[in-house]
Design a protein around this motif. Sequence first.
Motif, PDB file in Angstrom:
ATOM      1  N   ILE A 213       0.245  -1.225   0.050  1.00 18.42           N
ATOM      2  CA  ILE A 213       0.593  -0.045  -0.119  1.00 18.42           C
ATOM      3  C   ILE A 213       0.989   1.262  -0.033  1.00 18.42           C
ATOM      4  O   ILE A 213       0.525   2.281  -0.421  1.00 18.42           O
ATOM      5  CB  ILE A 213      -1.414  -0.236   1.023  1.00 18.42           C
ATOM      6  N   GLN A 214       1.587   0.976   0.365  1.00 17.57           N
ATOM      7  CA  GLN A 214       2.865   2.203   0.638  1.00 17.57           C
ATOM      8  C   GLN A 214       3.322   2.539  -1.027  1.00 17.57           C
ATOM      9  O   GLN A 214       3.597   3.728  -1.159  1.00 17.57           O
ATOM     10  CB  GLN A 214       3.792   1.985   1.765  1.00 17.57           C
ATOM     11  N   VAL A 215       3.839   2.329  -1.358  1.00 15.64           N
ATOM     12  CA  VAL A 215       4.569   1.294  -2.608  1.00 15.64           C
ATOM     13  C   VAL A 215       3.374   2.177  -3.522  1.00 15.64           C
ATOM     14  O   VAL A 215       4.065   3.036  -4.383  1.00 15.64           O
ATOM     15  CB  VAL A 215       5.409   0.587  -3.078  1.00 15.64           C
ATOM     16  N   ASN A 216       2.122   1.685  -3.860  1.00 12.99           N
ATOM     17  CA  ASN A 216       1.206   1.429  -4.442  1.00 12.99           C
ATOM     18  C   ASN A 216       0.376   3.596  -4.248  1.00 12.99           C
ATOM     19  O   ASN A 216      -0.214   3.823  -5.902  1.00 12.99           O
ATOM     20  CB  ASN A 216       0.444   1.042  -4.234  1.00 12.99           C
ATOM     21  N   VAL A 217       0.605   4.035  -2.823  1.00  9.80           N
ATOM     22  CA  VAL A 217      -0.019   5.091  -2.996  1.00  9.80           C
ATOM     23  C   VAL A 217       1.004   5.900  -3.350  1.00  9.80           C
ATOM     24  O   VAL A 217       0.642   7.326  -3.657  1.00  9.80           O
ATOM     25  CB  VAL A 217      -0.188   5.439  -0.796  1.00  9.80           C
ATOM     26  N   THR A 218       2.484   6.325  -3.284  1.00  6.80           N
ATOM     27  CA  THR A 218       3.015   7.042  -2.703  1.00  6.80           C
ATOM     28  C   THR A 218       3.903   7.058  -4.551  1.00  6.80           C
ATOM     29  O   THR A 218       3.276   8.124  -5.642  1.00  6.80           O
ATOM     30  CB  THR A 218       5.206   6.181  -2.640  1.00  6.80           C
ATOM     31  N   LEU A 219       3.374   6.367  -5.474  1.00  7.68           N
ATOM     32  CA  LEU A 219       3.467   5.526  -6.926  1.00  7.68           C
ATOM     33  C   LEU A 219       1.943   6.460  -7.526  1.00  7.68           C
ATOM     34  O   LEU A 219       2.007   7.377  -8.758  1.00  7.68           O
ATOM     35  CB  LEU A 219       3.382   4.782  -7.630  1.00  7.68           C
ATOM     36  N   ALA A 220       1.124   6.555  -7.136  1.00 11.27           N
ATOM     37  CA  ALA A 220      -0.615   7.131  -6.917  1.00 11.27           C
ATOM     38  C   ALA A 220      -0.153   8.797  -6.600  1.00 11.27           C
ATOM     39  O   ALA A 220      -0.423   9.241  -8.173  1.00 11.27           O
ATOM     40  CB  ALA A 220      -1.529   6.580  -6.438  1.00 11.27           C
ATOM     41  N   VAL A 221       0.767   9.536  -5.828  1.00  8.88           N
ATOM     42  CA  VAL A 221       0.469  10.352  -5.685  1.00  8.88           C
ATOM     43  C   VAL A 221       1.872  10.868  -6.566  1.00  8.88           C
ATOM     44  O   VAL A 221       1.705  12.205  -7.532  1.00  8.88           O
ATOM     45  CB  VAL A 221       1.573  11.318  -4.331  1.00  8.88           C
ATOM     46  N   ILE A 222       2.940  10.301  -7.236  1.00  9.86           N
ATOM     47  CA  ILE A 222       3.645  11.255  -8.046  1.00  9.86           C
ATOM     48  C   ILE A 222       3.701  10.525  -9.543  1.00  9.86           C
ATOM     49  O   ILE A 222       3.360  11.674 -10.605  1.00  9.86           O
ATOM     50  CB  ILE A 222       4.986  10.313  -8.255  1.00  9.86           C
ATOM     51  N   THR A 223       2.281   9.819 -10.103  1.00  9.94           N
ATOM     52  CA  THR A 223       1.942   9.659 -11.410  1.00  9.94           C
ATOM     53  C   THR A 223       0.974  11.046 -11.139  1.00  9.94           C
ATOM     54  O   THR A 223       0.538  11.520 -12.714  1.00  9.94           O
ATOM     55  CB  THR A 223       0.459   7.960 -11.711  1.00  9.94           C
ATOM     56  N   ALA A 224       0.266  11.250 -10.053  1.00  9.17           N
ATOM     57  CA  ALA A 224      -1.183  12.514 -10.359  1.00  9.17           C
ATOM     58  C   ALA A 224      -0.771  14.057 -10.667  1.00  9.17           C
ATOM     59  O   ALA A 224      -0.958  14.658 -11.519  1.00  9.17           O
ATOM     60  CB  ALA A 224      -1.822  12.625  -9.241  1.00  9.17           C
ATOM     61  N   LEU A 281       5.069  11.061   3.308  1.00 11.15           N
ATOM     62  CA  LEU A 281       4.586   9.614   2.816  1.00 11.15           C
ATOM     63  C   LEU A 281       4.637   8.434   3.705  1.00 11.15           C
ATOM     64  O   LEU A 281       4.249   7.764   4.454  1.00 11.15           O
ATOM     65  CB  LEU A 281       4.044   9.176   1.612  1.00 11.15           C
ATOM     66  N   ASN A 282       6.106   8.879   3.265  1.00 10.16           N
ATOM     67  CA  ASN A 282       7.147   7.604   4.032  1.00 10.16           C
ATOM     68  C   ASN A 282       6.933   7.911   5.753  1.00 10.16           C
ATOM     69  O   ASN A 282       7.213   6.788   6.123  1.00 10.16           O
ATOM     70  CB  ASN A 282       8.815   7.044   3.968  1.00 10.16           C
ATOM     71  N   ARG A 283       6.731   9.359   6.097  1.00  9.08           N
ATOM     72  CA  ARG A 283       7.049   9.113   7.495  1.00  9.08           C
ATOM     73  C   ARG A 283       5.697   8.430   8.007  1.00  9.08           C
ATOM     74  O   ARG A 283       5.926   8.460   9.080  1.00  9.08           O
ATOM     75  CB  ARG A 283       6.999  10.535   7.292  1.00  9.08           C
ATOM     76  N   ILE A 284       4.389   8.469   6.966  1.00  3.01           N
ATOM     77  CA  ILE A 284       3.237   8.289   7.676  1.00  3.01           C
ATOM     78  C   ILE A 284       2.807   7.274   8.320  1.00  3.01           C
ATOM     79  O   ILE A 284       2.965   6.790   9.088  1.00  3.01           O
ATOM     80  CB  ILE A 284       2.181   9.351   6.521  1.00  3.01           C
ATOM     81  N   PHE A 285       3.360   6.107   7.027  1.00  3.00           N
ATOM     82  CA  PHE A 285       3.790   5.039   6.673  1.00  3.00           C
ATOM     83  C   PHE A 285       4.490   4.532   8.230  1.00  3.00           C
ATOM     84  O   PHE A 285       3.942   3.384   8.914  1.00  3.00           O
ATOM     85  CB  PHE A 285       4.001   4.772   5.846  1.00  3.00           C
ATOM     86  N   LYS A 286       5.845   5.147   8.883  1.00  5.65           N
ATOM     87  CA  LYS A 286       6.186   4.427   9.126  1.00  5.65           C
ATOM     88  C   LYS A 286       6.204   4.973  10.690  1.00  5.65           C
ATOM     89  O   LYS A 286       6.159   4.016  11.704  1.00  5.65           O
ATOM     90  CB  LYS A 286       8.031   5.287   9.379  1.00  5.65           C
ATOM     91  N   GLU A 287       5.653   5.343  11.066  1.00  7.95           N
ATOM     92  CA  GLU A 287       4.369   6.263  12.090  1.00  7.95           C
ATOM     93  C   GLU A 287       3.268   5.106  12.479  1.00  7.95           C
ATOM     94  O   GLU A 287       3.021   4.887  13.396  1.00  7.95           O
ATOM     95  CB  GLU A 287       4.068   7.809  12.160  1.00  7.95           C
ATOM     96  N   LYS A 288       2.965   4.507  11.890  1.00  8.13           N
ATOM     97  CA  LYS A 288       1.378   3.862  11.711  1.00  8.13           C
ATOM     98  C   LYS A 288       2.897   2.220  12.020  1.00  8.13           C
ATOM     99  O   LYS A 288       1.667   1.649  12.429  1.00  8.13           O
ATOM    100  CB  LYS A 288       1.275   3.591   9.826  1.00  8.13           C
TER     101      LYS A 288
END
Length: 291
Positions: A213-224, A281-288
């Motif tokens: 999910i982390q990888v996919n969400v990061t790719l989604a933001v960059i793609t957008a 995003l990396n920090r958000i997922f790391k905190e979770k």
Amino acid sequence: MRKAYSNKFVILSLVLPGILTFLFAILAPICLSIYYALTDFTGLGSYSFIGIENFKRLVGDEVFWLSLRDSLLLAAGFILIQHPLAIITAALLDRMGKHAEGFFRCVYFLPNVISVAIIAYLWKFIYNPNFGLLNNVIKVFGGKGDVNWLGTGTAIWAVLIVLIWHGFGWGMLIYYTGIKNIDPTLYEAAAIDGADNKKVFLRITLPLMKPVIQVNVTLAVITALKQMETVYLLTNGGPGNETQFMANYLYKQAFSSFQYGYGNSISVAFVSICIIATIILNRIFKEKAEA
């Protein structure tokens, strides 16, 4: 084999191609972009160094902020609409039989193997105010069916629908691959304990899918943020600048308006925003993960 990998020449021959690719295909273009962003270069002829004037102009450029807003709106659409549907679809596909699973996997991924130009013109016909499929369907249900979907007020939502639909297959496939890599014995143990499908999905599938999910969400933001081709072919940012996206605005400034220096300042801002978004995003997922 160990001797070969301990040989410095072998190590260098393996590492050097990657280093050279990074230097000449990524780092050098970024450095050149930063340099040209500090000039008034038009793409032709001579130019002069103007410092941070392009960046000052960028801060006050309403169209740039509008393009950033639209890009972030698309990113939100990917994360809040496309991805939840994609992960649920992937989970359902995983529970189908082999033939049905393969068939629907191909069906969902099909839009991604079709040319972007074909996709754009297909949706242009669907959205056509005179003979488009969407208006004809509305007429069947008693509506007027005279909406100009790519006109003022509706264009941004029409474009977002196309982009979310078109990228659905990639997101679904990544989630599907992630689910397939989950140890099936976990599902077997859950079934023995009497867990229903909802509990299995929430307690096993989702927690183990966090890295995916982390990888996919990061790719989604960059793609957008870098979305351009479909927007260019559908509306080219119109009507006005209602459907302007960052990459499309960059292209228009650099290659249509011949403001190459200013276009490069947009590209520097674009890369910076991508880096900042990735860090956040990396920090958000790391905190979770630590919670």
